[in-house]
Design a protein around this motif. Structure first.
Motif, PDB file in Angstrom:
ATOM      1  N   ASP A   1       0.841  -1.195   0.000  1.00  0.00           N
ATOM      2  CA  ASP A   1       0.000   0.000   0.000  1.00  0.00           C
ATOM      3  C   ASP A   1       0.882   1.252   0.000  1.00  0.00           C
ATOM      4  N   VAL A   2       1.403   1.589  -1.145  1.00  0.00           N
ATOM      5  CA  VAL A   2       2.267   2.763  -1.299  1.00  0.00           C
ATOM      6  C   VAL A   2       1.736   3.607  -2.446  1.00  0.00           C
ATOM      7  N   VAL A   3       1.562   4.893  -2.184  1.00  0.00           N
ATOM      8  CA  VAL A   3       1.221   5.839  -3.236  1.00  0.00           C
ATOM      9  C   VAL A   3       2.509   6.542  -3.662  1.00  0.00           C
ATOM     10  N   VAL A   4       2.919   6.322  -4.894  1.00  0.00           N
ATOM     11  CA  VAL A   4       4.115   6.961  -5.434  1.00  0.00           C
ATOM     12  C   VAL A   4       3.674   8.201  -6.192  1.00  0.00           C
ATOM     13  N   VAL A   5       3.929   9.362  -5.612  1.00  0.00           N
ATOM     14  CA  VAL A   5       3.586  10.618  -6.273  1.00  0.00           C
ATOM     15  C   VAL A   5       4.805  11.062  -7.074  1.00  0.00           C
ATOM     16  N   LEU A   6       4.719  10.912  -8.363  1.00  0.00           N
ATOM     17  CA  LEU A   6       5.825  11.283  -9.245  1.00  0.00           C
ATOM     18  C   LEU A   6       5.718  12.765  -9.566  1.00  0.00           C
ATOM     19  N   ASN A   7       6.547  13.557  -8.905  1.00  0.00           N
ATOM     20  CA  ASN A   7       6.570  15.000  -9.129  1.00  0.00           C
ATOM     21  C   ASN A   7       7.444  15.278 -10.347  1.00  0.00           C
ATOM     22  N   ASP A   8       6.819  15.410 -11.475  1.00  0.00           N
ATOM     23  CA  ASP A   8       7.511  15.481 -12.762  1.00  0.00           C
ATOM     24  C   ASP A   8       7.624  16.930 -13.222  1.00  0.00           C
ATOM     25  N   ASN A   9       8.838  17.483 -13.072  1.00  0.00           N
ATOM     26  CA  ASN A   9       9.086  18.819 -13.635  1.00  0.00           C
ATOM     27  C   ASN A   9      10.168  18.776 -14.708  1.00  0.00           C
ATOM     28  N   ALA A  10      10.472  17.559 -15.165  1.00  0.00           N
ATOM     29  CA  ALA A  10      11.428  17.312 -16.251  1.00  0.00           C
ATOM     30  C   ALA A  10      12.850  17.747 -15.897  1.00  0.00           C
ATOM     31  N   ARG A  11      13.150  17.798 -14.572  1.00  0.00           N
ATOM     32  CA  ARG A  11      14.476  18.266 -14.190  1.00  0.00           C
ATOM     33  C   ARG A  11      14.926  17.587 -12.906  1.00  0.00           C
ATOM     34  N   SER A  12      16.232  17.493 -12.736  1.00  0.00           N
ATOM     35  CA  SER A  12      16.815  17.319 -11.420  1.00  0.00           C
ATOM     36  C   SER A  12      17.427  18.695 -11.132  1.00  0.00           C
ATOM     37  N   TYR A  13      18.735  18.842 -11.186  1.00  0.00           N
ATOM     38  CA  TYR A  13      19.310  20.187 -11.285  1.00  0.00           C
ATOM     39  C   TYR A  13      19.032  20.711 -12.698  1.00  0.00           C
ATOM     40  N   ALA A  14      19.471  19.941 -13.648  1.00  0.00           N
ATOM     41  CA  ALA A  14      19.315  20.278 -15.063  1.00  0.00           C
ATOM     42  C   ALA A  14      18.204  19.396 -15.637  1.00  0.00           C
ATOM     43  N   PRO A  15      17.864  19.544 -16.907  1.00  0.00           N
ATOM     44  CA  PRO A  15      16.850  18.661 -17.496  1.00  0.00           C
ATOM     45  C   PRO A  15      17.192  17.193 -17.290  1.00  0.00           C
ATOM     46  N   THR A  16      16.192  16.399 -16.926  1.00  0.00           N
ATOM     47  CA  THR A  16      16.397  14.980 -16.667  1.00  0.00           C
ATOM     48  C   THR A  16      16.802  14.276 -17.956  1.00  0.00           C
ATOM     49  N   THR A  17      17.733  13.335 -17.827  1.00  0.00           N
ATOM     50  CA  THR A  17      18.237  12.616 -18.992  1.00  0.00           C
ATOM     51  C   THR A  17      17.865  11.139 -18.916  1.00  0.00           C
ATOM     52  N   GLY A  18      17.929  10.455 -20.045  1.00  0.00           N
ATOM     53  CA  GLY A  18      17.775   9.013 -20.078  1.00  0.00           C
ATOM     54  C   GLY A  18      16.434   8.545 -20.591  1.00  0.00           C
ATOM     55  N   ALA A  19      16.302   7.212 -20.651  1.00  0.00           N
ATOM     56  CA  ALA A  19      15.103   6.595 -21.199  1.00  0.00           C
ATOM     57  C   ALA A  19      13.870   6.882 -20.360  1.00  0.00           C
ATOM     58  N   VAL A  20      14.028   6.918 -19.016  1.00  0.00           N
ATOM     59  CA  VAL A  20      12.888   7.225 -18.149  1.00  0.00           C
ATOM     60  C   VAL A  20      12.367   8.631 -18.441  1.00  0.00           C
ATOM     61  N   ALA A  21      13.286   9.561 -18.656  1.00  0.00           N
ATOM     62  CA  ALA A  21      12.872  10.929 -18.970  1.00  0.00           C
ATOM     63  C   ALA A  21      12.074  10.975 -20.268  1.00  0.00           C
ATOM     64  N   ARG A  22      12.487  10.196 -21.267  1.00  0.00           N
ATOM     65  CA  ARG A  22      11.751  10.186 -22.538  1.00  0.00           C
ATOM     66  C   ARG A  22      10.362   9.578 -22.366  1.00  0.00           C
ATOM     67  N   LEU A  23      10.255   8.531 -21.536  1.00  0.00           N
ATOM     68  CA  LEU A  23       8.952   7.927 -21.273  1.00  0.00           C
ATOM     69  C   LEU A  23       8.028   8.923 -20.585  1.00  0.00           C
ATOM     70  N   LEU A  24       8.554   9.624 -19.583  1.00  0.00           N
ATOM     71  CA  LEU A  24       7.732  10.596 -18.871  1.00  0.00           C
ATOM     72  C   LEU A  24       7.312  11.742 -19.778  1.00  0.00           C
ATOM     73  N   ALA A  25       8.176  12.141 -20.690  1.00  0.00           N
ATOM     74  CA  ALA A  25       7.815  13.202 -21.631  1.00  0.00           C
ATOM     75  C   ALA A  25       6.630  12.780 -22.499  1.00  0.00           C
ATOM     76  N   GLU A  26       6.617  11.516 -22.904  1.00  0.00           N
ATOM     77  CA  GLU A  26       5.488  11.017 -23.693  1.00  0.00           C
ATOM     78  C   GLU A  26       4.207  11.009 -22.868  1.00  0.00           C
TER      79      GLU A  26
END
Length: 595
Positions: free
Chosen positions: A176-201
């Motif tokens: 019973d875990v709610v994972v709230v994905l706070n997606d602002n497309a960045r860490s310090y800089a723009p997020t990189t990698g395959a996960v970032a591309r999936l989230l962008a879609e």
């Protein structure tokens, strides 16, 4: 209602009041909260952009879930400022990051609403898995309610391997875990990698309920729309098992200078003008270590095509944006994945490259196994450049860089350097890239300017800078502590003592001359901005013991423990790392018959 009125209201803000507020009042509270955050961070520095981006999300979380009965975890914890304000700490918020004031991260001693003090990214889902498992195993008493565990994790933190390991476990065991994905497309800089591309879609699609990775996915939802976010969070709360809630936010929301900053939306800042967002001038005579790193690496990369930089989401924070623009194919940002970064560098070195891993000193420990066995065991020429070394100030226990020297001293064939000024840093970097084995160059965020061109262009290991070779006291200092040592030497000379000094540019291995010079003194004193256990003082003790030189050694450094947050000067003074304290320890050792 004026801004002052809103600030007054925030002073007594409670979760109950937040839950009872209507849409108009919520808007007023959001504006007042942003104003309080901007003014407080402007005065003392801190994490601005991430917190401005989660105001409405934090409101919605506290309106839907019953904290602290329901667990709210923040990953990374630097986005918890709004959480602090709405859980009864608004009146103390101006003390943020000051010694004795509020922490810049969740803090268990501050509030029951703060479950963990997580300030290293990617940990929240593992905490959540443990808590959710404990709640499942606990005997259900009469009338007991089902407790929910909510982990708010940024898209940047989700790139951490540990986060993926935990998510795999949470879904597999149906926790019973709610994972709230706070997606602002960045860490310090723009997020990189395959996960970032999936989230962008996903971010570009319409809101939906679907099955993703074997658990329910809800979103994407506008995280700045309290009502919409509440609706989706409410559906997650009422769902059994794991749920991913995809919330889209904008870093720096509501403060124009942060919104317009294209580097990192004022992610982590020092003091600045709240009206304009312009940073306060730094101390005179000092230079950004990031600028020195960038210039030197550009010089080295231009001369040697084998030089390549690896970073774990810290390119801008390390000062490497100019390098990125000049050598875009020779800097690899792998996201918040320190373990991968180090073994990736090992692979590069095996193929003949000269990799340089840019990392904060506090994060180096996250990849120690890889450093020890993937780099060290293979005797690979990987350079680690660790900024924010030593006592770092407002970020507190988890961000002081106080263990990196001790870690590297356990790696066979490794060397550790630390510059006393900017000119020396460049010379040490050049030497590090030429070394045959793993090498760490550690340094503070800003350094004394030094005199460019005054010393050697390259400072190879393990030679120190010597000033005197015989006398009463030998002061051995590293990095910026050489200035503390110099000031203490003046005081001791005024007391009639003959003082020699050594600048330990290389903390490990120690200079071959140490044993001979130490034997010509009554007392050796080491001064280092590092934990006393395993650092320079320990290295000196071991070298003298191995050589049979029985001169007393006094070690001035940070005691073993978790150093709190506060300004650097007061923290150094509290640990005995100022000229007055060093002088007093020397005189006490001599007067006490130890030397």
């Amino acid at each position: 209602m004026t801004a002052a009125d809103l600030e007054l209201d925030l002073g007594g803000l409670t979760v109950a009041e937040l839950r009872a507020a209507g849409p108009q009042r919520l808007g007023e509270l959001a504006r007042a909260t942003r104003d309080l955050v901007v003014r407080s961070v402007a005065a003392r520095g801190g994490h601005l952009g991430p917190n401005l981006g989660v105001v409405e999300l934090t409101f919605a979380l506290h309106r839907v879930f019953d904290s602290p009965e329901d667990v709210l975890l923040w990953d990374t914890g630097h986005q918890s400022y709004i959480h602090k304000i709405v859980t009864g700490r608004a009146e103390r918020f101006a003390s943020l990051r000051t010694r004795g004031g509020l922490s810049g991260y969740p803090c268990r001693t501050e509030s029951d609403h703060d479950w963990v003090e997580n300030s290293h990214a990617g940990t929240s889902l593992s905490y959540a898995a443990g808590l959710a498992t404990a709640f499942r195993l606990a005997p259900a008493g009469a009338g007991a309610r089902r407790r929910r565990v909510v982990a708010v994790i940024g898209d940047g933190a989700l790139t951490a391997g540990m986060a993926m390991e935990a998510l795999n476990d949470i879904v597999d065991r149906g926790l019973d875990v709610v994972v709230v994905l706070n997606d602002n497309a960045r860490s310090y800089a723009p997020t990189t990698g395959a996960v970032a591309r999936l989230l962008a879609e996903l971010r570009g699609g319409r809101e939906r309920s679907a099955d993703v990775l074997g658990c329910r996915y809800l979103g994407p939802v506008d995280g700045h729309d309290v009502a919409a976010t509440e609706r989706v969070l409410g559906a997650a709360r009422d769902t059994t098992g794991p749920v991913i809630v995809h919330v889209v936010t904008r870093k720096g929301e509501g403060y124009a200078p942060a919104e317009q900053d294209q580097v990192d939306h004022l992610h982590g800042v020092g003091p600045f003008d709240a009206a304009t967002g312009v940073a306060a001038a730094g101390p005179a005579g000092r230079r950004s270590a990031g600028d020195v790193l960038n210039e030197t690496l550009c010089e080295l990369a231009a001369a040697d095509e084998r030089v390549v930089v690896v970073a774990a989401a810290m390119t801008s924070a390390s000062g490497l944006d100019p390098f990125t623009r000049r050598f875009p194919g020779r800097i690899l940002d792998v996201g918040i994945a320190e373990q991968h970064a180090v073994t990736l560098a090992a692979g590069l070195a095996m193929a003949g490259m000269r990799p340089v891993v840019a990392i904060h000193a506090t994060f180096l420990g996250r990849a120690f196994d890889q450093l020890l066995f993937d780099v060290g065991l293979h005797e690979l020429p990987v350079v680690f450049v660790a900024d924010r070394a030593g006592i770092t100030g407002g970020d507190g226990p988890s961000h002081h860089g106080l263990l990196d020297v001790a870690l590297l001293r356990h790696v066979p064939g490794a060397a550790v350097a630390t510059p006393s000024d900017a000119a020396e840093m460049a010379a040490l970097l050049r030497a590090a890239v030429e070394r045959p084995g793993p090498t760490l160059v550690r340094y503070h965020r800003n350094l004394p300017e030094g005199r460019p061109g005054a010393g050697p262009r390259v400072l190879p290991a393990p030679h120190w800078a010597w000033d005197g070779t015989a006398g009463d006291v030998l002061l051995v200092a590293a990095g910026e502590m050489t200035a503390v040592s110099a000031a203490a030497a003046e005081r001791l000379a005024g007391a009639g003592l003959r003082v020699s000094r050594a600048g330990a540019r290389w903390l490990h291995p120690v200079d071959d001359r140490l044993t001979e010079v130490a034997a010509a003194h009554r007392l050796v004193v080491t001064v280092e901005d590092h934990c006393r256990a395993g650092g320079l003082g320990t290295a000196v003790l071991e070298a003298l013991s191995d050589a049979g030189v029985h001169v007393p050694v006094v070690r001035c450094g940070v005691p073993v423990g978790y150093l709190p947050h506060g300004d650097v000067a007061s923290l150094r003074a509290s640990t005995g790392l100022d000229p007055e304290a060093v002088t007093a320890r020397v005189l006490a050792a001599l007067d006490g018959g130890r030397a």
